[in-house]
Design an enzyme around this catalytic site. Structure first.
Site, PDB file in Angstrom:
ATOM      1  N   CYS A 208      27.345  -5.234   3.453  1.00 29.90           N
ATOM      2  CA  CYS A 208      27.676  -6.608   3.399  1.00 29.90           C
ATOM      3  C   CYS A 208      29.136  -6.931   3.621  1.00 29.90           C
ATOM      4  CB  CYS A 208      26.990  -7.052   1.919  1.00 29.90           C
ATOM      5  SG  CYS A 208      25.427  -7.816   2.244  1.00 29.90           S
TER       6      CYS A 208
ATOM      7  N   ASP B 261       0.984  -1.329   0.112  1.00 28.99           N
ATOM      8  CA  ASP B 261       0.125  -0.001   0.052  1.00 28.99           C
ATOM      9  C   ASP B 261       0.989   1.552   0.051  1.00 28.99           C
ATOM     10  OD1 ASP B 261      -1.789   2.007   0.691  1.00 28.99           O
ATOM     11  OD2 ASP B 261      -2.834   0.960   2.132  1.00 28.99           O
TER      12      ASP B 261
ATOM     13  N   ARG C 226      24.224  -0.664   0.539  1.00 30.66           N
ATOM     14  CA  ARG C 226      23.943  -2.203   1.019  1.00 30.66           C
ATOM     15  C   ARG C 226      25.210  -2.926   0.565  1.00 30.66           C
ATOM     16  NH1 ARG C 226      22.886  -3.366   4.926  1.00 30.66           N
ATOM     17  NH2 ARG C 226      23.632  -5.611   4.864  1.00 30.66           N
TER      18      ARG C 226
ATOM     19  N   CYS D 134      13.875  20.882 -18.269  1.00 31.42           N
ATOM     20  CA  CYS D 134      14.103  20.126 -19.445  1.00 31.42           C
ATOM     21  C   CYS D 134      13.151  18.687 -19.731  1.00 31.42           C
ATOM     22  CB  CYS D 134      15.667  19.532 -19.596  1.00 31.42           C
ATOM     23  SG  CYS D 134      17.099  20.851 -19.413  1.00 31.42           S
ATOM     24  N   HIS D 135      13.167  18.167 -18.565  1.00 29.44           N
ATOM     25  CA  HIS D 135      12.146  16.991 -18.397  1.00 29.44           C
ATOM     26  C   HIS D 135      10.779  17.450 -18.219  1.00 29.44           C
ATOM     27  CE1 HIS D 135      15.830  14.576 -18.764  1.00 29.44           C
ATOM     28  NE2 HIS D 135      16.411  15.470 -17.766  1.00 29.44           N
TER      29      HIS D 135
ATOM     30  N   CYS E  52      14.970  20.168 -12.635  1.00 32.44           N
ATOM     31  CA  CYS E  52      14.713  18.842 -13.353  1.00 32.44           C
ATOM     32  C   CYS E  52      13.715  19.269 -14.457  1.00 32.44           C
ATOM     33  CB  CYS E  52      14.476  17.756 -12.590  1.00 32.44           C
ATOM     34  SG  CYS E  52      15.630  17.618 -11.488  1.00 32.44           S
TER      35      CYS E  52
ATOM     36  N   CYS F 190      29.889 -12.821  -1.738  1.00 30.53           N
ATOM     37  CA  CYS F 190      28.502 -12.682  -1.991  1.00 30.53           C
ATOM     38  C   CYS F 190      27.658 -13.925  -1.982  1.00 30.53           C
ATOM     39  CB  CYS F 190      28.141 -11.769  -3.009  1.00 30.53           C
ATOM     40  SG  CYS F 190      29.040 -10.233  -3.167  1.00 30.53           S
TER      41      CYS F 190
ATOM     42  N   CYS G   4      26.585 -16.382   1.028  1.00 28.98           N
ATOM     43  CA  CYS G   4      25.243 -16.097   1.515  1.00 28.98           C
ATOM     44  C   CYS G   4      24.039 -16.269   0.715  1.00 28.98           C
ATOM     45  CB  CYS G   4      25.315 -14.857   2.468  1.00 28.98           C
ATOM     46  SG  CYS G   4      26.069 -14.834   3.925  1.00 28.98           S
ATOM     47  N   HIS G   5      24.363 -15.376  -0.427  1.00 26.99           N
ATOM     48  CA  HIS G   5      22.959 -14.973  -1.066  1.00 26.99           C
ATOM     49  C   HIS G   5      22.685 -16.028  -2.191  1.00 26.99           C
ATOM     50  CE1 HIS G   5      22.511 -11.378   0.918  1.00 26.99           C
ATOM     51  NE2 HIS G   5      23.602 -10.980   0.641  1.00 26.99           N
TER      52      HIS G   5
END
Lengths: 277, 109
Positions: A238, A67, A234, A98-99, A95, A193, A196-197
């Site tokens: 790790c 939600d 992140r 231009c956009h 921003c 990496c 674990c992953h």
């Protein structure tokens, strides 16, 4: 094997919420169905099926992402919408100068990072590049609130689209570099990496339920930090946890790793901005 | 006025008379408790939303006192019974004297 156990637990927890058609395996965000499970892309040898990180979270955390009103990341998206129209820098532009509309960026995040003019470019690079060139504005800090809020706003335009990061052509050398990093053991704990992953997703690492480390929902609102977390932040967390000297946010190493990890999500829906533990 | 304060409210657009409806409100606010210190050891002054009020057509629905232990971006979800069509008014009172209001009308058949 591992996943069946998780699915059983999650389903049991979700059973209480009988009023909604939702279960712990199917993610509808504002009525739109997300792909949270699909066959792994061919280039990912260590996995048969890829799962969104949403699948590994508790029912309470999962519900927050369904939600938009309850998704705390939307506060930052709202702020970014204001920033989009805020003039900054020596050229007197925002921003929006231009956009025309932020909706023009639909689909962009699903293909990032990508190689532009021989340089591996992330969303952060794009934003700061445009800020410098078109606006004459100071660069934003990599994991700063403005930067990540804007990236979340742009990412939101691609929500529900499948991740489709290119790994061939110009991107091939960066892909190889990232892949090499993914399987390299770092730090005193000598963990890669993949340890674990890839080898242990679905298991607990102390109190944490290991996901596959997919980054299709970034920037992610982490309840622990109560703010939007960048991909590189992140990665840093790790690698730090392996007791290694980490690379810097915005380093070429992390750019390459971002390309590789993003390509492992190919086929999952962009979930930006996701909510995680 | 504290930075980036933005109230957000979700009220159903329509309901039947006597229905119980769920209202969700959220305001982005730092809710600085006054207990924390900055890098130099100085106390960061308290700055919170201290009161939240919801009214329906001038009649009070809820009136909440907020304390410093309430975390950032306070969220309230509560039920209300709507007797007829009207307008909800939501008001948040900030420590610094600012008042933020938001209104939502509801069609009741």
């Amino acid at each position: 094997m591992k996943m069946t156990k998780i699915i059983a637990t999650v389903a049991a927890c979700a059973f209480g919420a009988a009023a909604s058609a939702q279960d712990g395996n199917t993610l509808f965000v504002e009525g739109e169905k997300m792909v949270t499970e699909t066959a792994a892309p061919d280039h990912v040898e260590g996995l048969r099926t890829i799962y969104s990180g949403w699948r590994f979270r508790t029912p309470e955390t999962q519900a927050l992402q369904m939600d938009d009103f309850e998704n705390p990341a939307m506060i930052f998206v709202d702020q970014a919408l204001d920033l989009f129209n805020t003039v900054d820098g020596s050229e007197g532009r925002s921003c929006a100068s231009c956009h025309e509309s932020v909706e023009d960026f639909a689909g962009l995040t699903a293909t990032m990072p990508k190689v532009i003019d021989g340089k591996l470019t992330t969303m952060e690079d794009l934003l700061n590049g445009h800020r410098a060139k078109a606006m004459g504005a100071e660069p934003w800090k990599w994991s700063g609130p403005e930067m990540q809020s804007m990236i979340a706003l742009i990412g939101l335009q691609s929500r529900g689209m499948p991740m489709n990061v290119a790994i061939d052509g110009d991107a091939a050398p960066f892909y190889e570099q990232g892949k090499e990093m993914y399987y390299t053991r770092y730090g005193q704990l000598e963990m890669s990496c993949a340890n674990c992953h890839e080898d242990n997703y679905g298991n607990m690492i102390r109190a944490d339920h290991l996901s596959q480390g997919q980054i299709n929902g970034f920037p992610t609102y982490r309840l622990k930090q109560a703010k939007l977390i960048s991909r590189h932040n992140r990665f840093r967390g790790c690698i730090r946890d392996t007791r290694a000297e980490t690379f810097a946010e915005g380093s070429d190493e992390f750019r390459a790793l971002e390309l590789y990890v993003a390509s492992r999500s190919n086929g999952l829906s962009v979930e930006t901005p996701a909510v995680r533990q | 006025m504290a930075d980036n304060v933005k109230p957000r409210v979700r009220v159903p657009k329509e309901a039947s008379a006597g229905d119980t409806i769920t209202i969700k409100t959220l305001i982005s606010h730092t809710m600085e408790s006054g207990q924390r210190k900055d890098k130099d050891g100085n106390v960061i002054p308290r700055s919170i939303i201290n009161r939240f009020v919801a009214d329906f057509n001038g009649e009070n629905v809820i009136d909440v006192t907020l304390e410093p232990a309430i975390s950032t971006n306070p969220y309230f979800e509560f039920d209300a019974i709507v007797p007829g069509p009207g307008e909800f008014t939501f008001t948040w009172y900030d420590d610094d004297g600012s008042v933020y209001t938001e209104t939502k009308s509801i069609d009741v058949s």
